[in-house]
Write a protein that holds these residues in place. Structure first.
Motif, mmCIF file in Angstrom:
data_model
loop_
_atom_site.group_PDB
_atom_site.id
_atom_site.type_symbol
_atom_site.label_atom_id
_atom_site.label_comp_id
_atom_site.label_asym_id
_atom_site.label_seq_id
_atom_site.Cartn_x
_atom_site.Cartn_y
_atom_site.Cartn_z
ATOM 1 N N LEU A 1 0.818 -1.214 0.000
ATOM 2 C CA LEU A 1 0.000 0.000 0.000
ATOM 3 C C LEU A 1 0.854 1.268 0.000
ATOM 4 O O LEU A 1 0.546 2.228 -0.711
ATOM 5 C CB LEU A 1 -0.936 0.002 1.213
ATOM 6 C CG LEU A 1 -1.923 -1.168 1.319
ATOM 7 C CD1 LEU A 1 -2.771 -1.027 2.581
ATOM 8 C CD2 LEU A 1 -2.803 -1.261 0.080
ATOM 9 N N GLY B 1 4.232 -2.817 -4.904
ATOM 10 C CA GLY B 1 3.299 -1.701 -4.960
ATOM 11 C C GLY B 1 3.750 -0.646 -5.945
ATOM 12 O O GLY B 1 2.961 -0.122 -6.753
ATOM 13 N N ASP C 1 -1.759 -1.750 7.832
ATOM 14 C CA ASP C 1 -2.527 -0.728 7.119
ATOM 15 C C ASP C 1 -1.552 0.348 6.654
ATOM 16 O O ASP C 1 -0.337 0.143 6.691
ATOM 17 C CB ASP C 1 -3.614 -0.140 8.019
ATOM 18 C CG ASP C 1 -4.819 0.398 7.248
ATOM 19 O OD1 ASP C 1 -4.673 0.663 6.039
ATOM 20 O OD2 ASP C 1 -5.889 0.551 7.850
ATOM 21 N N TYR C 2 -2.085 1.483 6.261
ATOM 22 C CA TYR C 2 -1.244 2.631 5.902
ATOM 23 C C TYR C 2 -1.879 3.883 6.488
ATOM 24 O O TYR C 2 -3.060 3.895 6.857
ATOM 25 C CB TYR C 2 -1.115 2.755 4.380
ATOM 26 C CG TYR C 2 -2.335 3.349 3.701
ATOM 27 C CD1 TYR C 2 -2.309 4.638 3.175
ATOM 28 C CD2 TYR C 2 -3.530 2.627 3.593
ATOM 29 C CE1 TYR C 2 -3.441 5.186 2.560
ATOM 30 C CE2 TYR C 2 -4.644 3.158 2.983
ATOM 31 C CZ TYR C 2 -4.595 4.439 2.471
ATOM 32 O OH TYR C 2 -5.716 4.981 1.877
ATOM 33 N N ILE D 1 -5.655 3.612 -3.420
ATOM 34 C CA ILE D 1 -5.119 2.693 -2.416
ATOM 35 C C ILE D 1 -6.250 1.939 -1.716
ATOM 36 O O ILE D 1 -6.140 0.735 -1.443
ATOM 37 C CB ILE D 1 -4.256 3.453 -1.387
ATOM 38 C CG1 ILE D 1 -3.066 4.122 -2.081
ATOM 39 C CG2 ILE D 1 -3.748 2.502 -0.300
ATOM 40 C CD1 ILE D 1 -2.287 5.064 -1.195
ATOM 41 N N GLU D 2 -7.339 2.638 -1.442
ATOM 42 C CA GLU D 2 -8.479 1.982 -0.797
ATOM 43 C C GLU D 2 -9.050 0.876 -1.686
ATOM 44 O O GLU D 2 -9.458 -0.180 -1.195
ATOM 45 C CB GLU D 2 -9.558 3.014 -0.468
ATOM 46 C CG GLU D 2 -9.184 3.974 0.656
ATOM 47 C CD GLU D 2 -8.943 3.257 1.967
ATOM 48 O OE1 GLU D 2 -9.779 2.415 2.356
ATOM 49 O OE2 GLU D 2 -7.900 3.524 2.604
ATOM 50 N N LYS E 1 -6.793 -2.070 -1.337
ATOM 51 C CA LYS E 1 -7.016 -2.771 -0.070
ATOM 52 C C LYS E 1 -8.123 -3.817 -0.210
ATOM 53 O O LYS E 1 -7.985 -4.947 0.259
ATOM 54 C CB LYS E 1 -7.393 -1.767 1.031
ATOM 55 C CG LYS E 1 -6.244 -0.996 1.614
ATOM 56 C CD LYS E 1 -6.709 -0.001 2.663
ATOM 57 C CE LYS E 1 -7.300 -0.663 3.875
ATOM 58 N NZ LYS E 1 -7.593 0.329 4.966
#
Length: 368
Positions: free
Chosen positions: A151, A191, A316-317, A332-333, A336
């Motif tokens: 991420l 990524g 997470d980030y 990014i979401e 995820k």
């Protein structure tokens, strides 16, 4: 008087031999709540990342805060060892004192925990970043660092794209090489490559968790040669990357640091609303200490391995930096969701990443 002097000298000698700093305290609490001692390497809980996260989980369990840790020295405390040869005697002394749980953070403690767990089969231990101890009185917590690192790799690459960087370069700084840190690096690279397949990747291993000056020097060299963002998975050493990025951002240079373990946004602040930390790969080590203490409290603690992934809220980030931008965060979401669903899989080892063509040759990463 002579006898008293001998006793004093013996006590001083013992403290030097023990070599670790800690507060003396009782073994069991008077109110039935569990007691715990956190054992760390020389960086202690001031590393602002890994150990700090473990400490937050412990303090939270007791309903207190890092700033107001009222029960420290009684229900819980920290023991900081300056060198690895102090690990075993430290664990032995704590085991003799008989706390409900002893927690060691990091794979460098694996051999010492394995040996001491055999010597004290009735003592309960936990260790983070290790899954090979295999003792019935040791709970082992490991994380899918490659998922969270993927991420932040996306974040760096998308941000470079938004800034119009034609041929972006990215850096990775590791602490002591090993399988755990390799997962950070491989996820980060994948990524980046998912957004910018031709991006150049550089890495450097400091072989130390507590020397920020090494990361600072390397970061300065890299930023000056055009590297856009540097992700450090190096404990306290990585704070040097943030310090260098702050200096350069303040001077007007478009470079970024990426934090690790804890949200390090605040450490990168150099002006009102401005931080040189673009994002952080959040590794919720506090989840492991909370889980273990809850099991101790409920009487359900047992040895074994616990894996914490993105779907478990284990990694997470950080979205704290508004400079990430809405479009980058949205992308990014979406990623995820793909990771959680299994649509996107991240390779955790260097050997497999090389074979799949998603990591360059010649990196310092190792798989064991």
């Amino acid at each position: 008087m002579k006898k008293l002097s001998i006793l004093v000298l013996a006590a001083v000698f013992a403290s030097v031999l023990f070599g670790c700093s800690k507060k003396q305290a009782g073994k069991k609490s008077s109110d039935g709540r569990p007691t715990i001692r956190l054992v760390t390497d020389a960086t202690g809980i001031d590393d602002k990342s890994f150990n700090a996260a473990a400490w937050r989980g412990i303090v939270e369990f007791y309903g207190e805060s890092v700033e107001n840790a009222k029960s420290r020295g009684d229900l819980y405390d920290i023991v900081t060892c300056q060198t690895q040869d102090q690990y075993l005697p430290t664990l032995k002394q704590l085991s003799d004192e008989g706390y409900d749980l002893i927690c060691a953070t990091g794979f460098t403690f694996a051999d010492a925990i394995t040996e001491i767990a055999d010597q004290y089969p009735d003592q309960k231990y936990m260790i983070v970043d290790v899954d090979w101890v295999g003792r019935p009185n040791v709970k082992e917590y490991v994380f899918h660092e490659e998922e969270g690192s993927y991420l932040v790799g996306l974040a760096a690459a998308y941000k470079a794209q938004a800034d119009g960087i034609a041929n972006p370069k990215f850096g990775f700084i590791g602490g002591v090489p090993g399988a755990t840190i390799t997962k950070f690096e491989m996820g980060y690279i994948q990524g980046i490559k998912a957004v910018s397949p031709n991006a150049e990747i550089f890495d450097y291993y400091a072989n130390d968790w507590g020397k920020p000056e090494l990361a600072k020097t390397q970061a300065k060299n890299w930023f000056n040669m055009g590297i856009y963002a540097i992700f450090s998975a190096a404990g306290g050493t990585g704070n040097g990357t943030i310090a260098q990025a702050k200096e350069m951002q303040y001077a007007g240079k478009n470079v970024w640091a990426i934090g690790v373990d804890s949200d390090q946004y605040a450490d990168g602040v150099y002006a009102e609303g401005k931080s040189a930390v673009l994002t952080s790969m959040i590794k919720r080590v506090e989840t492991s200490t909370l889980m273990a203490l809850n099991e101790i409290a409920s009487g359900t603690f047992s040895g074994g391995v616990v894996n914490l992934a993105l779907k478990d809220d284990g990694v997470d980030y950080s979205k704290a930096n508004k400079d990430l931008g809405v479009k980058v965060v949205d992308a990014i979401e979406a990623a995820k969701k793909d990771i959680i669903s299994g649509a996107v899989k991240i390779i955790p080892t260097y050997k497999e990443a090389l074979a799949a063509g998603v990591a360059p040759e010649g990196l310092g990463a190792i798989d064991d």
